[in-house]
Design an enzyme around this catalytic site. Sequence first.
Site, PDB file in Angstrom:
ATOM      1  N   TYR A 264      61.256  25.466  -5.110  1.00  0.00           N
ATOM      2  CA  TYR A 264      60.380  25.129  -4.800  1.00  0.00           C
ATOM      3  C   TYR A 264      59.085  25.374  -5.318  1.00  0.00           C
ATOM      4  O   TYR A 264      58.522  26.276  -5.849  1.00  0.00           O
ATOM      5  CB  TYR A 264      60.608  25.486  -2.989  1.00  0.00           C
ATOM      6  CG  TYR A 264      61.343  25.555  -2.204  1.00  0.00           C
ATOM      7  CD1 TYR A 264      61.529  24.418  -2.038  1.00  0.00           C
ATOM      8  CD2 TYR A 264      62.609  26.074  -2.115  1.00  0.00           C
ATOM      9  CE1 TYR A 264      62.631  24.078  -0.453  1.00  0.00           C
ATOM     10  CE2 TYR A 264      63.234  25.979  -0.969  1.00  0.00           C
ATOM     11  CZ  TYR A 264      63.635  24.744  -0.611  1.00  0.00           C
ATOM     12  OH  TYR A 264      64.921  24.577  -0.002  1.00  0.00           O
ATOM     13  N   HIS A 266      56.486  25.812  -5.488  1.00  0.00           N
ATOM     14  CA  HIS A 266      54.780  26.897  -4.798  1.00  0.00           C
ATOM     15  C   HIS A 266      55.330  27.817  -4.716  1.00  0.00           C
ATOM     16  O   HIS A 266      55.934  28.215  -4.669  1.00  0.00           O
ATOM     17  CB  HIS A 266      54.749  26.627  -2.810  1.00  0.00           C
ATOM     18  CG  HIS A 266      53.345  26.844  -3.107  1.00  0.00           C
ATOM     19  ND1 HIS A 266      51.811  26.006  -2.344  1.00  0.00           N
ATOM     20  CD2 HIS A 266      52.795  28.410  -2.308  1.00  0.00           C
ATOM     21  CE1 HIS A 266      51.128  27.063  -1.565  1.00  0.00           C
ATOM     22  NE2 HIS A 266      52.165  28.506  -1.673  1.00  0.00           N
ATOM     23  N   HIS A 268      55.617  31.652  -5.406  1.00  0.00           N
ATOM     24  CA  HIS A 268      56.565  32.611  -4.932  1.00  0.00           C
ATOM     25  C   HIS A 268      57.193  33.845  -5.806  1.00  0.00           C
ATOM     26  O   HIS A 268      57.491  33.082  -6.423  1.00  0.00           O
ATOM     27  CB  HIS A 268      56.903  31.935  -3.409  1.00  0.00           C
ATOM     28  CG  HIS A 268      58.016  31.084  -4.185  1.00  0.00           C
ATOM     29  ND1 HIS A 268      58.285  29.525  -3.942  1.00  0.00           N
ATOM     30  CD2 HIS A 268      59.981  31.490  -3.662  1.00  0.00           C
ATOM     31  CE1 HIS A 268      59.469  29.360  -4.850  1.00  0.00           C
ATOM     32  NE2 HIS A 268      60.256  30.577  -4.076  1.00  0.00           N
TER      33      HIS A 268
HETATM   34  O1  G7M Z   1      64.582  29.411  -5.478  1.00  0.00           O
HETATM   35  P1  G7M Z   1      63.755  30.009  -5.000  1.00  0.00           P
HETATM   36  O2  G7M Z   1      62.435  30.937  -6.321  1.00  0.00           O
HETATM   37  O3  G7M Z   1      62.480  28.324  -5.257  1.00  0.00           O
HETATM   38  O4  G7M Z   1      63.972  30.414  -3.622  1.00  0.00           O
HETATM   39  C1  G7M Z   1      63.240  30.439  -2.345  1.00  0.00           C
HETATM   40  C2  G7M Z   1      63.145  31.130  -1.609  1.00  0.00           C
HETATM   41  O5  G7M Z   1      62.338  30.371  -0.379  1.00  0.00           O
HETATM   42  C3  G7M Z   1      64.582  31.534  -1.189  1.00  0.00           C
HETATM   43  O6  G7M Z   1      65.094  32.750  -1.416  1.00  0.00           O
HETATM   44  C4  G7M Z   1      64.619  30.500   0.076  1.00  0.00           C
HETATM   45  O7  G7M Z   1      65.692  31.584   0.791  1.00  0.00           O
HETATM   46  C5  G7M Z   1      63.666  30.860   1.087  1.00  0.00           C
HETATM   47  N1  G7M Z   1      63.123  30.410   1.997  1.00  0.00           N
HETATM   48  C6  G7M Z   1      63.437  28.464   1.553  1.00  0.00           C
HETATM   49  N2  G7M Z   1      62.911  27.887   2.434  1.00  0.00           N
HETATM   50  C7  G7M Z   1      63.410  26.497   3.165  1.00  0.00           C
HETATM   51  C8  G7M Z   1      62.633  29.160   4.052  1.00  0.00           C
HETATM   52  C9  G7M Z   1      61.679  29.274   5.058  1.00  0.00           C
HETATM   53  O8  G7M Z   1      61.896  28.023   5.919  1.00  0.00           O
HETATM   54  N3  G7M Z   1      60.929  30.200   5.520  1.00  0.00           N
HETATM   55  C10 G7M Z   1      61.595  31.058   4.753  1.00  0.00           C
HETATM   56  N4  G7M Z   1      61.373  32.476   5.085  1.00  0.00           N
HETATM   57  N5  G7M Z   1      62.512  31.178   3.399  1.00  0.00           N
HETATM   58  C11 G7M Z   1      62.506  30.007   2.837  1.00  0.00           C
END
Ligand code: G7M
Length: 331
Positions: A264, A266, A268
Amino acid sequence: MSAPARASDSRAAIKALLCRFRLIEVLDEDPTHKTAWLLGRIAGEEEDAGEGESAGSGAVPGVDAAVVTVERLPFSVSVGAQAAAGLFADVSLDSGEQNDVYSWAAGAANSTAFGPDLRVSVIYPATAKHISKHRRQQRRWIRETPALYEQVVRPAIDAQPASRIQWVHNILSKRVEAERILFEDPDPEHGFIILPDLKWDTANPATMYLTAIVHRKDTRSLRDLDGTHLRMLKNIRAKSAVAAQRFGVPSDMLRLYIHYQPSYYHFHVHITNVSFVGPGMAAGRAHLLDTVISNIEDIAPDYYQRATLAYALGSDDELWQHWAAHPSSTG
Ligand code: G7M
């Protein structure tokens, strides 16, 4: 295939299926989890009775194709449970070496002394989707220079629908998961929210997995980080310790890292218990926050705009198509 009613019926039915399984391809193997995924066909009753192999060695999805998952199970040994013959009585060895006080060998257990050693699961008839789901993805190693980022990756990110990160905006605006927030710095430029990751049930501190999501909307990935982000990155590091304390995990038991490529776009940061090792920590994907801070602070504020970043891409990844269309993408 209809499900037999009793466990003993199931056992007999599975055994009968496995006896008729003819291996065609090893779809994938995972040495860490000691698991293999096998594609085969289930031979007809008459073939099984030894009346000759049917024409062709392929399996027809939805008809006679089967996907079998075989997994080696952990040992289950209890002291005193073994008969007088000894724990290793039935073990057969087919190789062996000795050096001084050290001996080692490989073989087969041939006994129940160590508990059941195999779990088998069968999908039959397996559809084409079942088969491709279990087949190893082709992987490619990418060396992404800043120029290639501009040519290939940035347009791919721009092409993604905004809805892809709606869940992030829902968290930042407290529309969802508000009650799960562990820490917030509301500053629009340097602030962020820390909350449990979707994958963690918050029950076991040993597998603690939190996520820090920044309020800044202009930072899509590691590539965008520069000197203006230092204050925020250091604050995420400091406040992760505060959030983790809620679960009894001390600050020197935290592993903080950033995915590149992320799923994703954005920005983090992943915050996990250092004793937890998950698939997202592979070299080439996880960039340690400590190193990222040092690169920006000690090497150059625009380190990530100048660096070549390397990573593996799977053929199921959306970015794959963009790289595949670019002639100079491999280094
Ligand atoms: O690979 P990347 O760094 O983009 O990881 C995204 C993280 O966001 C993963 O560890 C997912 O488990 C976490 N994540 C994804 N979603 C859709 C959600 C959500 O709706 N809520 C939360 N708390 N974590 C999410």
